[in-house]
Scaffold this motif. Sequence first.
Motif, PDB file in Angstrom:
ATOM      1  N   ASN A   1      33.536 -10.378  73.012  1.00 60.22           N
ATOM      2  CA  ASN A   1      34.767 -10.908  72.436  1.00 60.22           C
ATOM      3  C   ASN A   1      35.081 -10.251  71.097  1.00 60.22           C
ATOM      4  OD1 ASN A   1      35.099 -12.652  74.601  1.00 60.22           O
ATOM      5  ND2 ASN A   1      34.076 -14.364  73.609  1.00 60.22           N
ATOM      6  N   ASP A   2      34.041 -10.003  70.316  1.00 61.08           N
ATOM      7  CA  ASP A   2      34.214  -9.336  69.023  1.00 61.08           C
ATOM      8  C   ASP A   2      34.748  -7.923  69.224  1.00 61.08           C
ATOM      9  OD1 ASP A   2      33.498  -9.427  65.983  1.00 61.08           O
ATOM     10  OD2 ASP A   2      32.609  -7.542  66.679  1.00 61.08           O
ATOM     11  N   ASN A   3      34.204  -7.221  70.217  1.00 58.66           N
ATOM     12  CA  ASN A   3      34.652  -5.854  70.481  1.00 58.66           C
ATOM     13  C   ASN A   3      36.106  -5.816  70.926  1.00 58.66           C
ATOM     14  OD1 ASN A   3      32.087  -4.946  69.870  1.00 58.66           O
ATOM     15  ND2 ASN A   3      31.420  -4.847  71.998  1.00 58.66           N
ATOM     16  N   ILE A   4      36.497  -6.759  71.773  1.00 60.99           N
ATOM     17  CA  ILE A   4      37.886  -6.821  72.220  1.00 60.99           C
ATOM     18  C   ILE A   4      38.813  -7.070  71.035  1.00 60.99           C
ATOM     19  CG2 ILE A   4      39.533  -8.166  73.580  1.00 60.99           C
ATOM     20  CD1 ILE A   4      37.320  -8.563  75.654  1.00 60.99           C
ATOM     21  N   GLY A   5      38.326  -7.853  70.081  1.00 60.92           N
ATOM     22  CA  GLY A   5      39.125  -8.151  68.893  1.00 60.92           C
ATOM     23  C   GLY A   5      39.461  -6.926  68.066  1.00 60.92           C
ATOM     24  N   ALA A   6      38.710  -5.837  68.267  1.00 58.88           N
ATOM     25  CA  ALA A   6      38.984  -4.600  67.517  1.00 58.88           C
ATOM     26  C   ALA A   6      40.363  -4.045  67.834  1.00 58.88           C
ATOM     27  CB  ALA A   6      37.920  -3.555  67.836  1.00 58.88           C
ATOM     28  N   LEU A   7      40.908  -4.417  68.979  1.00 57.08           N
ATOM     29  CA  LEU A   7      42.222  -3.910  69.380  1.00 57.08           C
ATOM     30  C   LEU A   7      43.332  -4.369  68.438  1.00 57.08           C
ATOM     31  CD1 LEU A   7      41.764  -4.545  73.182  1.00 57.08           C
ATOM     32  CD2 LEU A   7      42.029  -2.298  72.131  1.00 57.08           C
ATOM     33  N   SER A   8      43.092  -5.427  67.701  1.00 60.39           N
ATOM     34  CA  SER A   8      44.131  -5.943  66.813  1.00 60.39           C
ATOM     35  C   SER A   8      43.974  -5.439  65.380  1.00 60.39           C
ATOM     36  CB  SER A   8      44.119  -7.476  66.814  1.00 60.39           C
ATOM     37  OG  SER A   8      42.891  -7.968  66.294  1.00 60.39           O
ATOM     38  N   VAL A   9      42.931  -4.659  65.119  1.00 60.95           N
ATOM     39  CA  VAL A   9      42.699  -4.122  63.769  1.00 60.95           C
ATOM     40  C   VAL A   9      43.520  -2.858  63.570  1.00 60.95           C
ATOM     41  CG1 VAL A   9      40.987  -3.212  62.156  1.00 60.95           C
ATOM     42  CG2 VAL A   9      40.369  -5.098  63.694  1.00 60.95           C
ATOM     43  N   LYS A  10      44.376  -2.854  62.589  1.00 66.53           N
ATOM     44  CA  LYS A  10      45.235  -1.700  62.296  1.00 66.53           C
ATOM     45  C   LYS A  10      44.733  -0.948  61.069  1.00 66.53           C
ATOM     46  CE  LYS A  10      47.800  -3.051  65.683  1.00 66.53           C
ATOM     47  NZ  LYS A  10      47.659  -2.349  66.985  1.00 66.53           N
ATOM     48  N   LEU A  11      44.769   0.369  61.155  1.00 67.09           N
ATOM     49  CA  LEU A  11      44.299   1.210  60.056  1.00 67.09           C
ATOM     50  C   LEU A  11      45.386   2.185  59.614  1.00 67.09           C
ATOM     51  CD1 LEU A  11      40.757   2.124  61.459  1.00 67.09           C
ATOM     52  CD2 LEU A  11      41.291   0.403  59.724  1.00 67.09           C
ATOM     53  N   THR A  12      45.497   2.366  58.314  1.00 67.21           N
ATOM     54  CA  THR A  12      46.433   3.354  57.775  1.00 67.21           C
ATOM     55  C   THR A  12      45.757   4.723  57.777  1.00 67.21           C
ATOM     56  OG1 THR A  12      45.643   3.114  55.498  1.00 67.21           O
ATOM     57  CG2 THR A  12      47.360   1.569  56.253  1.00 67.21           C
ATOM     58  N   PRO A  13      46.522   5.798  57.682  1.00 71.34           N
ATOM     59  CA  PRO A  13      45.913   7.128  57.586  1.00 71.34           C
ATOM     60  C   PRO A  13      44.922   7.228  56.428  1.00 71.34           C
ATOM     61  CG  PRO A  13      48.250   7.326  58.048  1.00 71.34           C
ATOM     62  CD  PRO A  13      47.994   5.879  57.761  1.00 71.34           C
TER      63      PRO A  13
END
Length: 276
Positions: free
Chosen positions: A222-234
């Motif tokens: 579940n934690d790994n799936i949650g990574a899909l919502s993490v946004k990163l800037t350049p």
Amino acid sequence: MAKVGRMKLGSQGLEVSQQGLGCMGMSAVYGPPKPEPDMVALIQHAVQSGVTFLDTADVYGPHTNEILIGKMGELKKLVEEGKIKYIGLSEASASTIRRAHAVHPITAVQIEWSLWTRDVEEEVIPSCRELGIGIVAYSPLGRGFFSSGSKLLDNLSQDDFRKALPRFQPENLESNKTIFERVNEMAAKKGCTPSQLALAWLHHQGNDVCPIPGTTKIENLNDNIGALSVKLTPQEMTELESFAAADVVKGGRYPDDLIPTWKNSDTPPLSSWKVV
């Protein structure tokens, strides 16, 4: 391998885009095999959560991992649907990929790619993209390092092969643990876990990348799936990469005499082949 797909992730409202589940650790390599009922429940939970890519191989166990995956009944469906008909390679060099692709289109190349394993960006990744081949990133969490840092070794069984890896040896781990500390600090600022941050970095590499973090626990899945919502800037991407630059990471992927990698596993030229 089971199918690669894309579908909605239930109540979370997220789209599971190119993230799979690595199943190797369920049956082999990372200590003794895990309890079968627990692993079947984990696989079923992954599928119900929208994960449509299960990574396995006959060598895991050996043989037992694919038997375990088969108890879902999903592979039979895939055969009936005509979806198991693609060719993929693992740990292949750029030249081998090109030779194979010239014979039959290669759908995906599985290669180790993570924050602290980035040498594939020199030749393998560009070749895959030139040819339109998908990239399956295995060990995207640095074999668990980006989940818990140096504490990982405290819970490894005696037969866990990670105990033999150069990056986890005391002389290298003392330096490498600083990498995790920096990733962990950034994750805290962003309100996510360090493993989610490491996975998010890979997701931001492009839609042709499918990380396959392995786990034997539903909470980690579940934690790994949650990574899909993490946004990163350049800027954040660049900062993350600086934490684990090539001159910062101490130790190689494997001991020199353990496992051939894409750097020393070119397919021999046809002229050297002998007809038996």
